[in-house]
Design a protein around this motif. Sequence first.
Motif, PDB file in Angstrom:
ATOM      1  N   TYR A 266      56.277   4.525   4.405  1.00 36.84           N
ATOM      2  CA  TYR A 266      54.641   4.337   4.922  1.00 36.84           C
ATOM      3  C   TYR A 266      54.561   3.025   5.825  1.00 36.84           C
ATOM      4  CZ  TYR A 266      54.960   0.797   1.355  1.00 36.84           C
ATOM      5  OH  TYR A 266      55.155  -0.208   0.296  1.00 36.84           O
ATOM      6  N   GLY A 267      53.541   2.878   6.104  1.00 34.57           N
ATOM      7  CA  GLY A 267      53.127   1.770   7.017  1.00 34.57           C
ATOM      8  C   GLY A 267      51.604   1.518   7.150  1.00 34.57           C
ATOM      9  N   PHE A 268      51.244   0.274   7.154  1.00 36.67           N
ATOM     10  CA  PHE A 268      49.827  -0.177   7.530  1.00 36.67           C
ATOM     11  C   PHE A 268      49.928  -0.611   8.963  1.00 36.67           C
ATOM     12  CE2 PHE A 268      49.239  -0.430   3.005  1.00 36.67           C
ATOM     13  CZ  PHE A 268      47.864  -0.024   2.861  1.00 36.67           C
ATOM     14  N   LEU A 269      48.882  -0.418   9.757  1.00 40.22           N
ATOM     15  CA  LEU A 269      48.879  -0.660  11.004  1.00 40.22           C
ATOM     16  C   LEU A 269      49.099  -2.332  11.235  1.00 40.22           C
ATOM     17  CD1 LEU A 269      46.224   1.334  12.592  1.00 40.22           C
ATOM     18  CD2 LEU A 269      48.464   1.626  12.872  1.00 40.22           C
ATOM     19  N   ASP A 270      49.627  -2.813  12.118  1.00 39.74           N
ATOM     20  CA  ASP A 270      49.732  -4.121  12.560  1.00 39.74           C
ATOM     21  C   ASP A 270      48.835  -4.005  14.049  1.00 39.74           C
ATOM     22  OD1 ASP A 270      51.035  -5.314  10.416  1.00 39.74           O
ATOM     23  OD2 ASP A 270      53.049  -4.773  11.551  1.00 39.74           O
ATOM     24  N   ASP A 271      49.448  -3.891  14.986  1.00 40.24           N
ATOM     25  CA  ASP A 271      48.974  -3.840  16.251  1.00 40.24           C
ATOM     26  C   ASP A 271      48.106  -2.512  15.988  1.00 40.24           C
ATOM     27  OD1 ASP A 271      49.820  -6.164  17.105  1.00 40.24           O
ATOM     28  OD2 ASP A 271      51.564  -5.522  18.136  1.00 40.24           O
ATOM     29  N   PHE A 272      47.000  -2.281  16.674  1.00 36.73           N
ATOM     30  CA  PHE A 272      46.600  -0.981  16.450  1.00 36.73           C
ATOM     31  C   PHE A 272      47.096   0.003  17.693  1.00 36.73           C
ATOM     32  CE2 PHE A 272      43.012   2.134  18.050  1.00 36.73           C
ATOM     33  CZ  PHE A 272      43.023   2.987  16.813  1.00 36.73           C
ATOM     34  N   GLU A 273      47.855   1.048  17.213  1.00 37.03           N
ATOM     35  CA  GLU A 273      48.425   1.766  18.050  1.00 37.03           C
ATOM     36  C   GLU A 273      48.264   3.318  17.431  1.00 37.03           C
ATOM     37  OE1 GLU A 273      52.957   3.159  19.173  1.00 37.03           O
ATOM     38  OE2 GLU A 273      52.770   1.551  17.994  1.00 37.03           O
ATOM     39  N   PRO A 274      47.383   4.259  17.928  1.00 42.83           N
ATOM     40  CA  PRO A 274      46.926   5.358  17.563  1.00 42.83           C
ATOM     41  C   PRO A 274      48.367   6.296  17.181  1.00 42.83           C
ATOM     42  CG  PRO A 274      45.484   4.715  19.156  1.00 42.83           C
ATOM     43  CD  PRO A 274      46.621   3.790  19.242  1.00 42.83           C
ATOM     44  N   GLY A 275      49.224   6.243  18.234  1.00 42.61           N
ATOM     45  CA  GLY A 275      50.487   7.064  17.928  1.00 42.61           C
ATOM     46  C   GLY A 275      51.477   6.576  17.009  1.00 42.61           C
ATOM     47  N   PHE A 276      51.056   5.506  16.271  1.00 44.95           N
ATOM     48  CA  PHE A 276      52.046   4.647  15.308  1.00 44.95           C
ATOM     49  C   PHE A 276      52.719   5.539  14.533  1.00 44.95           C
ATOM     50  CE2 PHE A 276      52.424   2.383  11.205  1.00 44.95           C
ATOM     51  CZ  PHE A 276      53.551   1.672  11.387  1.00 44.95           C
ATOM     52  N   ILE A 277      54.196   5.551  14.562  1.00 47.55           N
ATOM     53  CA  ILE A 277      55.201   6.308  13.762  1.00 47.55           C
ATOM     54  C   ILE A 277      56.047   5.271  12.902  1.00 47.55           C
ATOM     55  CG2 ILE A 277      56.999   7.816  13.722  1.00 47.55           C
ATOM     56  CD1 ILE A 277      56.347   8.587  16.468  1.00 47.55           C
ATOM     57  N   ASN A 433      54.666  -4.264   6.316  1.00 47.54           N
ATOM     58  CA  ASN A 433      55.850  -3.988   6.130  1.00 47.54           C
ATOM     59  C   ASN A 433      56.858  -5.477   6.062  1.00 47.54           C
ATOM     60  OD1 ASN A 433      56.392  -1.333   5.759  1.00 47.54           O
ATOM     61  ND2 ASN A 433      56.554  -0.808   7.921  1.00 47.54           N
ATOM     62  N   TYR A 434      56.395  -6.452   7.051  1.00 46.05           N
ATOM     63  CA  TYR A 434      57.214  -7.667   6.673  1.00 46.05           C
ATOM     64  C   TYR A 434      56.965  -8.203   5.591  1.00 46.05           C
ATOM     65  CZ  TYR A 434      53.700 -11.051   7.611  1.00 46.05           C
ATOM     66  OH  TYR A 434      52.625 -12.017   7.516  1.00 46.05           O
ATOM     67  N   LEU A 435      55.859  -8.259   4.911  1.00 47.34           N
ATOM     68  CA  LEU A 435      55.433  -8.757   3.560  1.00 47.34           C
ATOM     69  C   LEU A 435      56.284  -8.127   2.234  1.00 47.34           C
ATOM     70  CD1 LEU A 435      51.529  -9.087   3.481  1.00 47.34           C
ATOM     71  CD2 LEU A 435      53.503 -10.993   3.924  1.00 47.34           C
ATOM     72  N   ALA A 436      56.507  -6.767   2.392  1.00 43.73           N
ATOM     73  CA  ALA A 436      57.156  -5.998   1.688  1.00 43.73           C
ATOM     74  C   ALA A 436      58.509  -6.168   1.801  1.00 43.73           C
ATOM     75  CB  ALA A 436      57.148  -4.295   1.574  1.00 43.73           C
ATOM     76  N   GLN A 437      59.085  -6.122   2.963  1.00 40.22           N
ATOM     77  CA  GLN A 437      60.730  -6.469   3.184  1.00 40.22           C
ATOM     78  C   GLN A 437      61.148  -7.973   2.575  1.00 40.22           C
ATOM     79  OE1 GLN A 437      62.906  -4.647   4.058  1.00 40.22           O
ATOM     80  NE2 GLN A 437      64.363  -6.122   3.763  1.00 40.22           N
ATOM     81  N   PRO A 474      49.551 -12.156  11.048  1.00 37.82           N
ATOM     82  CA  PRO A 474      50.364 -11.092  11.578  1.00 37.82           C
ATOM     83  C   PRO A 474      51.633 -11.349  11.536  1.00 37.82           C
ATOM     84  CG  PRO A 474      49.430 -12.683  13.364  1.00 37.82           C
ATOM     85  CD  PRO A 474      49.025 -13.249  11.965  1.00 37.82           C
ATOM     86  N   PRO A 475      52.742 -10.149  11.627  1.00 39.68           N
ATOM     87  CA  PRO A 475      53.862 -10.293  11.432  1.00 39.68           C
ATOM     88  C   PRO A 475      54.496 -11.228  12.437  1.00 39.68           C
ATOM     89  CG  PRO A 475      53.675  -8.134  12.560  1.00 39.68           C
ATOM     90  CD  PRO A 475      52.170  -8.602  12.034  1.00 39.68           C
ATOM     91  N   PRO A 476      55.705 -11.890  11.960  1.00 42.08           N
ATOM     92  CA  PRO A 476      56.564 -12.708  12.732  1.00 42.08           C
ATOM     93  C   PRO A 476      57.218 -11.825  13.843  1.00 42.08           C
ATOM     94  CG  PRO A 476      57.478 -12.564  10.716  1.00 42.08           C
ATOM     95  CD  PRO A 476      56.163 -11.944  10.449  1.00 42.08           C
ATOM     96  N   HIS A 477      57.906 -12.318  14.896  1.00 39.46           N
ATOM     97  CA  HIS A 477      58.637 -11.371  15.565  1.00 39.46           C
ATOM     98  C   HIS A 477      59.659 -10.461  14.985  1.00 39.46           C
ATOM     99  CE1 HIS A 477      60.386 -10.070  19.401  1.00 39.46           C
ATOM    100  NE2 HIS A 477      61.735 -10.376  18.868  1.00 39.46           N
ATOM    101  N   GLY A 479      59.684  -9.137  12.222  1.00 39.36           N
ATOM    102  CA  GLY A 479      58.775  -8.006  11.313  1.00 39.36           C
ATOM    103  C   GLY A 479      57.864  -7.113  11.945  1.00 39.36           C
ATOM    104  N   ARG A 480      57.956  -7.137  13.293  1.00 39.34           N
ATOM    105  CA  ARG A 480      56.940  -6.257  14.294  1.00 39.34           C
ATOM    106  C   ARG A 480      57.479  -4.799  14.547  1.00 39.34           C
ATOM    107  NH1 ARG A 480      52.956  -9.283  16.171  1.00 39.34           N
ATOM    108  NH2 ARG A 480      52.486  -7.699  17.631  1.00 39.34           N
ATOM    109  N   CYS A 481      58.708  -4.720  14.280  1.00 36.69           N
ATOM    110  CA  CYS A 481      59.261  -3.169  14.588  1.00 36.69           C
ATOM    111  C   CYS A 481      60.245  -3.023  13.678  1.00 36.69           C
ATOM    112  CB  CYS A 481      59.796  -3.456  16.028  1.00 36.69           C
ATOM    113  SG  CYS A 481      58.802  -3.581  17.265  1.00 36.69           S
ATOM    114  N   LEU A 482      59.823  -3.008  12.244  1.00 34.76           N
ATOM    115  CA  LEU A 482      60.763  -2.556  11.189  1.00 34.76           C
ATOM    116  C   LEU A 482      60.879  -1.072  10.938  1.00 34.76           C
ATOM    117  CD1 LEU A 482      59.767  -5.341   8.630  1.00 34.76           C
ATOM    118  CD2 LEU A 482      61.782  -5.278   9.921  1.00 34.76           C
ATOM    119  N   GLU A 483      62.006  -0.549  10.826  1.00 36.85           N
ATOM    120  CA  GLU A 483      62.236   0.713  10.714  1.00 36.85           C
ATOM    121  C   GLU A 483      62.380   0.888   9.394  1.00 36.85           C
ATOM    122  OE1 GLU A 483      65.419   2.267  12.985  1.00 36.85           O
ATOM    123  OE2 GLU A 483      64.161   2.429  14.797  1.00 36.85           O
TER     124      GLU A 483
END
Length: 488
Positions: A266-277, A433-437, A474-477, A479-483
């Motif tokens: 799962y993931g909560f939106l950081d930057d608003f991206e409608p197509g967020f995967i 996600n970065y907080l969880a990580q 907001p996430p640090p660098h 933590g922005r694109c965690l898979e």
Amino acid sequence: MASLEQLTFQNPYASLPPEFSVRVRPAPLAEARVVSVSPEALRLLDLDEAEAQRPEFRDVMNGARLLPGMEPVATVYAGHQFGVYVPRLGDGRALLLGEVRNAAGERWEVQLKGSGPTPFSRMGDGRAVLRSTIREYLCSEAMHALGIPTTRALCILGSPEAVYREEVETGALLVRMAPSHVRFGTFEYFAHTEQTGHVALLADHVIARHFPHLEGAPERHTRLFSEVVDRTARLIAQWQAVGFAHGVMNTDNMSILGLTLDYGPYGFLDDFEPGFICNHSDHTGRYAFDQQPRIALWNLACLAQALLSLVPEAALRAALETFAPTYSAQWQARMRQKLGLRETREEDRGLLETLLARMAESRTDYTRFFRALGHFDASPQADNASLRAMFAAPEGFDAWAALYRTRLAAEGSVDAERRERMARVNPKYVLRNYLAQTAIARAQQGDFSEVDRLRAVLSRPYEDQPGAEAYAEPPPHWGRCLEVSCSS
């Protein structure tokens, strides 16, 4: 408060015919210890934190000791996974111990997740890893605090036992609770194996225990499906409003009660991206954030197909047609609240869509923007500089702000009152996600204090919490694109 020994367990699901489940003895984790407990979830069983410190609590939650009335079973279900029907899934690493009725009259099923192999494990080890267990534990409780229907997480047990995934990880066990763990896929299993009698039996079991107002009613199965459609539409509207992406909306991950079920990638939106995967295995974006309403309806259609032996097709289609208007009305109502609007006006949809388009263009932080919008100064001379700074093209925000200012004036909005309303519906803290990580990384080193600290912060998402401001950043660098994967 009660003690463990005072809890009265029964397992009505285990009393259904043997085709519904398989009795399995839990395989306790080696050297298990309770590493985190949710006090709020404990109270649902009339237990307190002192009770959770007892060795007996650890033994029961590890499956090493069964209390009277517990009948551990692994339930069978099927499901459409990424749109492909899988005829037999089932609890591959979960066991339903039974059900407790608390002093308030609520029924809570208690399930162990990671308690060893079952006949549905499909060559798996039946274990859960610490990483995914922490993620589900934190998010279950965070979603509840946000007011979103969800399964609950009672506690985590940790263990040095090795579990093999993409790499060697340590094992863990989650104790999960819900009024029911029945899924869309449970109905699909019996329908697709042509056990129509069991479809009816399952429907009547669900009605008797969770929709008692439908018992004995004419067309009770039709009305059951209509209520499931309604609950699901409302749930997805809440997900979309808070910016939550489930990541794996397979039909076997859809609750018949309209609960958020099975927290994987799962993931909560950081930057608003409608197509967020949020799921790195979702290569086509089937379960992208903006696809969730469509997929929910698709999943409901699969459930409808499973109920064809009970409900006329025309009635099922009619119920499905209520999804879109219910979802739309619920989403707009929630978004209107997020904007601090009290009245419903025709132009509100356009106001919302224009704002979201500007946010998408600038990749504005979703949670932070709506929280900050409560401080919007509606006076004509105000420039709202801090809000403007959240947009790459501030003039786009200015144009929208003029519309918003006019809309607020039209209903006589008072800034101070609006600010209070908005603070109650726009969370300051969500489980990024970065907080969880960060919590996971520390726990993997044996330090669970951040898990507890983060859970406590997320239990009050709408409050300003002195000393916790860093959790709203907001996430640090890094933590922005965690898979996040499905591996668990």
